[in-house]
Motif scaffolding. Structure first.
Motif, mmCIF file in Angstrom:
data_model
loop_
_atom_site.group_PDB
_atom_site.id
_atom_site.type_symbol
_atom_site.label_atom_id
_atom_site.label_comp_id
_atom_site.label_asym_id
_atom_site.label_seq_id
_atom_site.Cartn_x
_atom_site.Cartn_y
_atom_site.Cartn_z
ATOM 1 N N VAL A 11 -8.759 6.203 -1.385
ATOM 2 C CA VAL A 11 -9.111 7.628 -1.403
ATOM 3 C C VAL A 11 -8.237 8.371 -2.403
ATOM 4 O O VAL A 11 -8.720 9.189 -3.193
ATOM 5 C CB VAL A 11 -8.969 8.247 0.000
ATOM 6 C CG1 VAL A 11 -9.172 9.747 -0.034
ATOM 7 C CG2 VAL A 11 -9.919 7.594 0.971
ATOM 8 N N LEU A 12 -6.948 8.088 -2.386
ATOM 9 C CA LEU A 12 -6.026 8.731 -3.329
ATOM 10 C C LEU A 12 -6.374 8.385 -4.771
ATOM 11 O O LEU A 12 -6.310 9.238 -5.651
ATOM 12 C CB LEU A 12 -4.583 8.328 -3.022
ATOM 13 C CG LEU A 12 -3.501 8.896 -3.933
ATOM 14 C CD1 LEU A 12 -3.508 10.414 -3.907
ATOM 15 C CD2 LEU A 12 -2.144 8.363 -3.517
ATOM 16 N N ALA A 53 0.739 3.962 -2.922
ATOM 17 C CA ALA A 53 0.411 5.356 -2.608
ATOM 18 C C ALA A 53 1.476 6.293 -3.153
ATOM 19 O O ALA A 53 1.162 7.371 -3.665
ATOM 20 C CB ALA A 53 0.263 5.535 -1.105
ATOM 21 N N SER A 67 -6.356 4.089 2.674
ATOM 22 C CA SER A 67 -6.241 5.467 2.191
ATOM 23 C C SER A 67 -5.802 5.524 0.725
ATOM 24 O O SER A 67 -6.013 6.539 0.059
ATOM 25 C CB SER A 67 -5.267 6.261 3.060
ATOM 26 O OG SER A 67 -3.959 5.752 2.925
ATOM 27 N N TRP A 121 1.331 11.005 1.536
ATOM 28 C CA TRP A 121 0.530 9.874 1.068
ATOM 29 C C TRP A 121 1.232 8.549 1.300
ATOM 30 O O TRP A 121 0.584 7.533 1.566
ATOM 31 C CB TRP A 121 0.154 10.041 -0.394
ATOM 32 C CG TRP A 121 -0.994 10.982 -0.549
ATOM 33 C CD1 TRP A 121 -0.949 12.270 -0.983
ATOM 34 C CD2 TRP A 121 -2.356 10.711 -0.220
ATOM 35 N NE1 TRP A 121 -2.211 12.808 -0.943
ATOM 36 C CE2 TRP A 121 -3.095 11.881 -0.484
ATOM 37 C CE3 TRP A 121 -3.024 9.602 0.270
ATOM 38 C CZ2 TRP A 121 -4.461 11.957 -0.276
ATOM 39 C CZ3 TRP A 121 -4.392 9.679 0.478
ATOM 40 C CH2 TRP A 121 -5.099 10.845 0.212
ATOM 41 N N TRP A 161 0.572 7.837 5.016
ATOM 42 C CA TRP A 161 -0.807 7.402 5.253
ATOM 43 C C TRP A 161 -1.078 6.036 4.629
ATOM 44 O O TRP A 161 -1.848 5.252 5.154
ATOM 45 C CB TRP A 161 -1.804 8.432 4.729
ATOM 46 C CG TRP A 161 -2.013 9.528 5.709
ATOM 47 C CD1 TRP A 161 -1.618 10.827 5.574
ATOM 48 C CD2 TRP A 161 -2.629 9.426 6.988
ATOM 49 N NE1 TRP A 161 -1.955 11.529 6.699
ATOM 50 C CE2 TRP A 161 -2.582 10.693 7.583
ATOM 51 C CE3 TRP A 161 -3.202 8.379 7.698
ATOM 52 C CZ2 TRP A 161 -3.094 10.944 8.845
ATOM 53 C CZ3 TRP A 161 -3.715 8.629 8.965
ATOM 54 C CH2 TRP A 161 -3.666 9.893 9.523
ATOM 55 N N GLY A 162 -0.459 5.757 3.498
ATOM 56 C CA GLY A 162 -0.623 4.449 2.878
ATOM 57 C C GLY A 162 -0.049 3.329 3.738
ATOM 58 O O GLY A 162 -0.566 2.218 3.756
ATOM 59 N N PHE A 166 -2.452 3.454 7.237
ATOM 60 C CA PHE A 166 -3.857 3.112 6.982
ATOM 61 C C PHE A 166 -4.006 2.734 5.503
ATOM 62 O O PHE A 166 -4.319 3.588 4.661
ATOM 63 C CB PHE A 166 -4.737 4.321 7.344
ATOM 64 C CG PHE A 166 -6.200 4.044 7.277
ATOM 65 C CD1 PHE A 166 -6.788 3.133 8.139
ATOM 66 C CD2 PHE A 166 -6.999 4.691 6.361
ATOM 67 C CE1 PHE A 166 -8.148 2.882 8.082
ATOM 68 C CE2 PHE A 166 -8.358 4.450 6.295
ATOM 69 C CZ PHE A 166 -8.930 3.545 7.157
ATOM 70 N N SER A 225 0.829 -1.205 0.000
ATOM 71 C CA SER A 225 0.000 0.000 0.000
ATOM 72 C C SER A 225 0.861 1.252 0.000
ATOM 73 O O SER A 225 0.548 2.241 -0.679
ATOM 74 C CB SER A 225 -0.914 -0.020 1.220
ATOM 75 O OG SER A 225 -1.623 1.169 1.329
#
Length: 70
Positions: free
Chosen positions: A45-46, A18, A42, A32, A35-36, A39, A14
């Motif tokens: 979302v990206l 990301a 996410s 990013w 956050w990847g 979580f 992930s």
């Protein structure tokens, strides 16, 4: 033990996904990627976000930030 290894593998994949998506969509790469990793959903979302128009978003370095406060 297997669950921890699976979660770690998902987090790393992930994180890389990301980073690639953030570069393509001209978003803040380091945020990013973090956050990847923390979580993994996410990245979805990206993927949904539109491509950022204009210059690449970049946070100022710590030196630039200190200089701006003076």
């Amino acid at each position: 033990m297997e669950l921890i290894v699976i979660w770690g593998a998902i987090a790393i994949v992930s994180c890389v996904a990301a980073g690639v998506l953030a570069s393509y969509k001209r978003r803040d790469f380091s945020a990013w990627v973090a956050w990847g990793f923390i979580f993994p959903p996410s990245v979805i979302v990206l993927a949904i976000l539109s491509k950022h128009e204009g210059p690449i978003v970049r946070r100022p370095s710590l030196d630039e930030d200190d200089y701006a406060r003076d």
